[in-house]
Design an enzyme around this catalytic site. Sequence first.
Site, mmCIF file in Angstrom:
data_model
loop_
_atom_site.group_PDB
_atom_site.id
_atom_site.type_symbol
_atom_site.label_atom_id
_atom_site.label_comp_id
_atom_site.label_asym_id
_atom_site.label_seq_id
_atom_site.Cartn_x
_atom_site.Cartn_y
_atom_site.Cartn_z
ATOM 1 N N GLU A 124 36.312 6.393 -8.185
ATOM 2 C CA GLU A 124 37.698 6.315 -7.709
ATOM 3 C C GLU A 124 38.306 4.954 -8.047
ATOM 4 O O GLU A 124 39.498 4.839 -8.228
ATOM 5 C CB GLU A 124 37.701 6.544 -6.185
ATOM 6 C CG GLU A 124 39.037 6.891 -5.596
ATOM 7 C CD GLU A 124 38.979 7.018 -4.077
ATOM 8 O OE1 GLU A 124 37.888 6.948 -3.485
ATOM 9 O OE2 GLU A 124 40.065 7.184 -3.485
ATOM 10 N N ARG B 194 24.633 2.743 -1.074
ATOM 11 C CA ARG B 194 24.598 3.406 0.231
ATOM 12 C C ARG B 194 23.749 4.665 0.248
ATOM 13 O O ARG B 194 23.277 5.089 1.309
ATOM 14 C CB ARG B 194 26.035 3.676 0.688
ATOM 15 C CG ARG B 194 26.761 2.392 0.999
ATOM 16 C CD ARG B 194 28.246 2.590 1.077
ATOM 17 N NE ARG B 194 28.947 2.184 -0.120
ATOM 18 C CZ ARG B 194 30.118 2.666 -0.491
ATOM 19 N NH1 ARG B 194 30.709 3.585 0.230
ATOM 20 N NH2 ARG B 194 30.698 2.221 -1.590
HETATM 21 O O1 LIG Z 1 32.440 10.230 -6.438
HETATM 22 P P1 LIG Z 1 32.711 8.905 -7.053
HETATM 23 O O2 LIG Z 1 34.146 8.716 -7.459
HETATM 24 O O3 LIG Z 1 31.784 8.615 -8.195
HETATM 25 O O4 LIG Z 1 32.488 7.788 -5.949
HETATM 26 C C1 LIG Z 1 31.402 7.784 -5.063
HETATM 27 C C2 LIG Z 1 30.579 6.539 -5.182
HETATM 28 O O5 LIG Z 1 31.385 5.385 -4.879
HETATM 29 C C3 LIG Z 1 30.689 4.598 -3.909
HETATM 30 O O6 LIG Z 1 29.806 3.708 -4.489
HETATM 31 P P2 LIG Z 1 30.292 2.378 -5.204
HETATM 32 O O7 LIG Z 1 30.530 2.672 -6.662
HETATM 33 O O8 LIG Z 1 31.427 1.794 -4.450
HETATM 34 O O9 LIG Z 1 29.019 1.456 -5.149
HETATM 35 P P3 LIG Z 1 28.316 0.688 -3.929
HETATM 36 O O10 LIG Z 1 27.727 1.738 -3.030
HETATM 37 O O11 LIG Z 1 27.267 -0.110 -4.617
HETATM 38 O O12 LIG Z 1 29.357 -0.130 -3.236
HETATM 39 C C4 LIG Z 1 29.924 5.613 -3.100
HETATM 40 O O13 LIG Z 1 28.861 5.017 -2.380
HETATM 41 C C5 LIG Z 1 29.457 6.574 -4.158
HETATM 42 O O14 LIG Z 1 28.240 6.154 -4.760
HETATM 43 N N1 LIG Z 2 37.291 5.987 -0.445
HETATM 44 C C1 LIG Z 2 36.024 5.586 -0.606
HETATM 45 N N2 LIG Z 2 35.338 5.063 0.422
HETATM 46 C C2 LIG Z 2 34.051 4.656 0.268
HETATM 47 N N3 LIG Z 2 33.391 4.748 -0.880
HETATM 48 C C3 LIG Z 2 34.045 5.274 -1.929
HETATM 49 N N4 LIG Z 2 33.654 5.520 -3.204
HETATM 50 C C4 LIG Z 2 34.688 6.040 -3.863
HETATM 51 N N5 LIG Z 2 35.760 6.179 -3.073
HETATM 52 C C5 LIG Z 2 35.376 5.704 -1.853
#
Ligand SMILES: O=P(O)(O)OC[C@H]1O[C@H](OP(=O)(O)OP(=O)(O)O)[C@H](O)[C@@H]1O
Ligand SMILES: Nc1ncnc2[nH]cnc12
Length: 213
Positions: free
Chosen positions: A135, A98
Amino acid sequence: MKCRLPVSISIIVLIPYHQSVSPVHNQSTRRSIMGADPRTALISDSIRIIPDFPKAGIMFQDVTTILLDPVAFKHTVDMLHERYQGTKIDVVAGFEARGLIFGAPLAIALGCAFVPLRKPGKLPGDVLSADYVTEYSTDRIEMHVGAVRQGQRVLLVDDLIATGGTLRAGVELVQKAGGKVVEAACIIELPELKGREKLEGLPLFVLVEKEGL
Ligand SMILES: O=P(O)(O)OC[C@H]1O[C@H](OP(=O)(O)OP(=O)(O)O)[C@H](O)[C@@H]1O
Ligand SMILES: Nc1ncnc2[nH]cnc12
């Protein structure tokens, strides 16, 4: 010309937990801070919240609903652009998936390079890598060797900071390449997860704060 960034400002837009769950958009149950940029209200309202995705207990902040509203999407990119125009940024680095969506148009607006930080095995050239925990997952992020050069000033962009593990891994990657992370920018912060603390003093700019648990 180098300009100092103003002290990082978080515009607090809170949505009560029980009212933030909507099948489409969050309607105006949020509380805006006096004097906040009115664009943040539209941005906040256009983020959909999906409970228990991808795991039970996670309140998933879905930014794809920002993209459905061209005004909200434009406000988001414009507000980031306004924050960094006049600051010397050589590279915007955006996290898969994202962070790529918001980072790439920001790089165009700033007139600087864009570097994708990708999940393992996606980049075709030689890579630097860093492992991290989020998370709800354990993962690895990779960057092409040579994408960030010695001494370059880098802005990290993602949609959201939760635990801060992803941004911390991005800092590690940029430092391995000899670059300097100037600041990290996210659309959403989940302050309860204390991700800022993991950034060890790196400035973090966010547009909206949400209750995430
Ligand atoms: O602060 P953090 O605990 O590290 O979490 C934040 C990350 O989690 C989500 O990505 P995700 O790992 O879900 O990957 P995606 O965007 O490919 O779905 C979000 O887009 C951040 O990159
Ligand atoms: N609660 C949340 N929603 C969307 N992206 C995330 N990445 C980690 N935690 C998330």
